[in-house]
Write an enzyme that holds these catalytic residues in place. Structure first.
Site, PDB file in Angstrom:
ATOM      1  N   ASP A 157      -7.469  39.585  48.106  1.00  0.00           N
ATOM      2  CA  ASP A 157      -7.534  39.357  49.549  1.00  0.00           C
ATOM      3  C   ASP A 157      -8.677  40.121  50.186  1.00  0.00           C
ATOM      4  OD1 ASP A 157      -5.287  37.900  49.047  1.00  0.00           O
ATOM      5  OD2 ASP A 157      -3.912  39.188  50.159  1.00  0.00           O
TER       6      ASP A 157
ATOM      7  N   SER B  48      -3.451  36.380  54.860  1.00  0.00           N
ATOM      8  CA  SER B  48      -3.926  37.738  54.648  1.00  0.00           C
ATOM      9  C   SER B  48      -4.565  38.384  55.863  1.00  0.00           C
ATOM     10  CB  SER B  48      -4.901  37.780  53.465  1.00  0.00           C
ATOM     11  OG  SER B  48      -4.973  39.076  52.935  1.00  0.00           O
TER      12      SER B  48
ATOM     13  N   HIS C  52      -1.215  35.294  41.792  1.00  0.00           N
ATOM     14  CA  HIS C  52      -0.575  36.380  41.051  1.00  0.00           C
ATOM     15  C   HIS C  52      -1.311  36.682  39.745  1.00  0.00           C
ATOM     16  CE1 HIS C  52       2.915  36.923  43.689  1.00  0.00           C
ATOM     17  NE2 HIS C  52       2.844  35.620  43.880  1.00  0.00           N
TER      18      HIS C  52
END
Length: 371
Positions: free
Chosen positions: A163, A117, A31
């Site tokens: 990602d 992902s 994050h």
């Protein structure tokens, strides 16, 4: 190749190009990407393979070998896409008039819902194939940014760049140290085996769904805190104590996590470059506690996996990915692999959780052409 055979059967000819793009595990830096911070992912051996031939009209025909029907989906326009097809069509949409329609067959083996992902792997494989057949000349980072924009603007998921960048840029045997503001990156050697270590993925079998709102809520809290602190992004906070004194509640906790997590990324990179691989476990543990207590994106299954892995002999463990389910990773001495798996499995059984799945995490190659 299975996807080529399926393409021929569905569309009556061989594909013009075939590209593979991997999923990823984030070693540390959770994050932080959408806060202009630092991340350290590496590509995993599983991914998405896209076989593609461009069309002279605007029709898009899509076949997924993982779909229940096993039949191609035909879209007369980009606006007709739903579900998984939005990730593919979003990439086409972001390329605008540079491309028209396409016939595409997709084959993926990223464990679904494990937080590795698969969406980025899908986007990057298709973007790379289109870049190839149309000779667009886009760099791997440009393809990553295009794929992120497709997910942000077309799918509606406000993800950061990590990602897609990992899927496009990673090198085998390395982790990608990425500055999410400058987009400068460096592949850092991640040679665990020579230190008697392995990275174990613990798939909690709890499927996560970020688009449901909690991921977007965390991002909005970070952006609100940055505005109150007068900085462009939380990456710019240099006086953590002073910043925390200006905030309350959830925003205060989010800032504390992001600022400290950026420092943990830089510290872990320093340890890897110094060859002190065995020492990175403490930073992984600290990252998980922060994600659990300050960012509040863990889950009971992730917490139990981390605690049981360390109890079983792992040097460190943490949740990886956006959270709310998915996977944890554990840094495990090779001789303790069975012990760690047993410890986690027993802890899950005691709590009545669904049995976890264990996957070896080796640092794989980023997007590349197969044929």
């Amino acid at each position: 190749m299975r996807v080529v055979e399926a393409f021929r059967a569905a569309f009556g000819a061989s594909p013009q190009t075939v590209w593979h793009a991997p999923g990823r595990v984030n070693l540390i830096g959770e994050h932080t990407d959408y806060n202009d911070g630092f991340v350290l992912p590496f590509a995993v051996p599983w991914g998405v393979t896209a076989a593609l031939t461009p069309r002279d009209d605007d029709t898009i025909r899509l076949l997924s070998l993982q779909s229940d029907s096993g039949e191609p989906v035909t879209l007369a326009s980009r606006e007709e896409s739903t579900g998984w097809t939005r990730y593919v069509v979003g990439v086409l949409a972001m390329l605008g008039d540079r491309v028209r329609g396409a016939d595409i067959a997709i084959d993926g083996d990223v464990p679904s819902g494990a937080g590795l992902s698969s969406s980025a792997a899908l986007e990057v494989s298709v973007a790379s194939a289109l870049n190839d057949v149309h000779d667009l000349g886009m760099t791997p980072m440009e393809l990553a940014l295009l794929s992120q924009k497709a997910e942000n603007d077309f799918v509606g998921m406000p993800c950061g760049i990590m990602d897609q960048a990992a899927s496009a840029l990673c090198e085998e045997g390395h982790a990608l140290f990425l500055d999410c503001r400058s987009l400068g990156s460096r592949n850092i050697p991640l040679d665990l085996a020579s230190h008697g270590l392995s990275m174990l993925i613990i798939d909690t079998q709890v499927h996560h769904e970020h688009a449901g709102g909690e991921y977007a809520k965390r991002r909005a809290e970070c952006e609100s805190a940055a505005r109150k602190l007068g900085v462009a992004a939380l990456r710019d906070v240099t006086d953590l104590g002073g910043a925390l004194a200006q905030l309350q509640g959830d925003e205060r906790k989010r800032v504390e996590h992001v600022v400290a997590e950026n420092h943990r990324v830089e510290a872990l990179v320093g340890l890897l470059r110094a060859g002190a691989v065995t020492e990175i476990g403490a930073l992984m543990n600290a990252s998980h506690l922060s994600l659990r207590d300050l960012y509040e994106v863990s889950s009971p299954e992730l917490d139990v996996a981390v605690e049981a892995a360390v109890k079983g002999g792992a040097r460190g463990a943490r949740m990886t990915g956006g959270g709310f389910g998915g996977s944890a990773i554990a840094l495990v001495p090779l001789e303790r692999l069975d012990s760690v798996k047993e410890s986690v499995s027993n802890a899950y059984a005691e709590r009545g959780f669904k049995a976890p799945r264990f996957l070896p995490a080796t640092a794989a190659r980023g997007a590349h052409r197969l044929s």
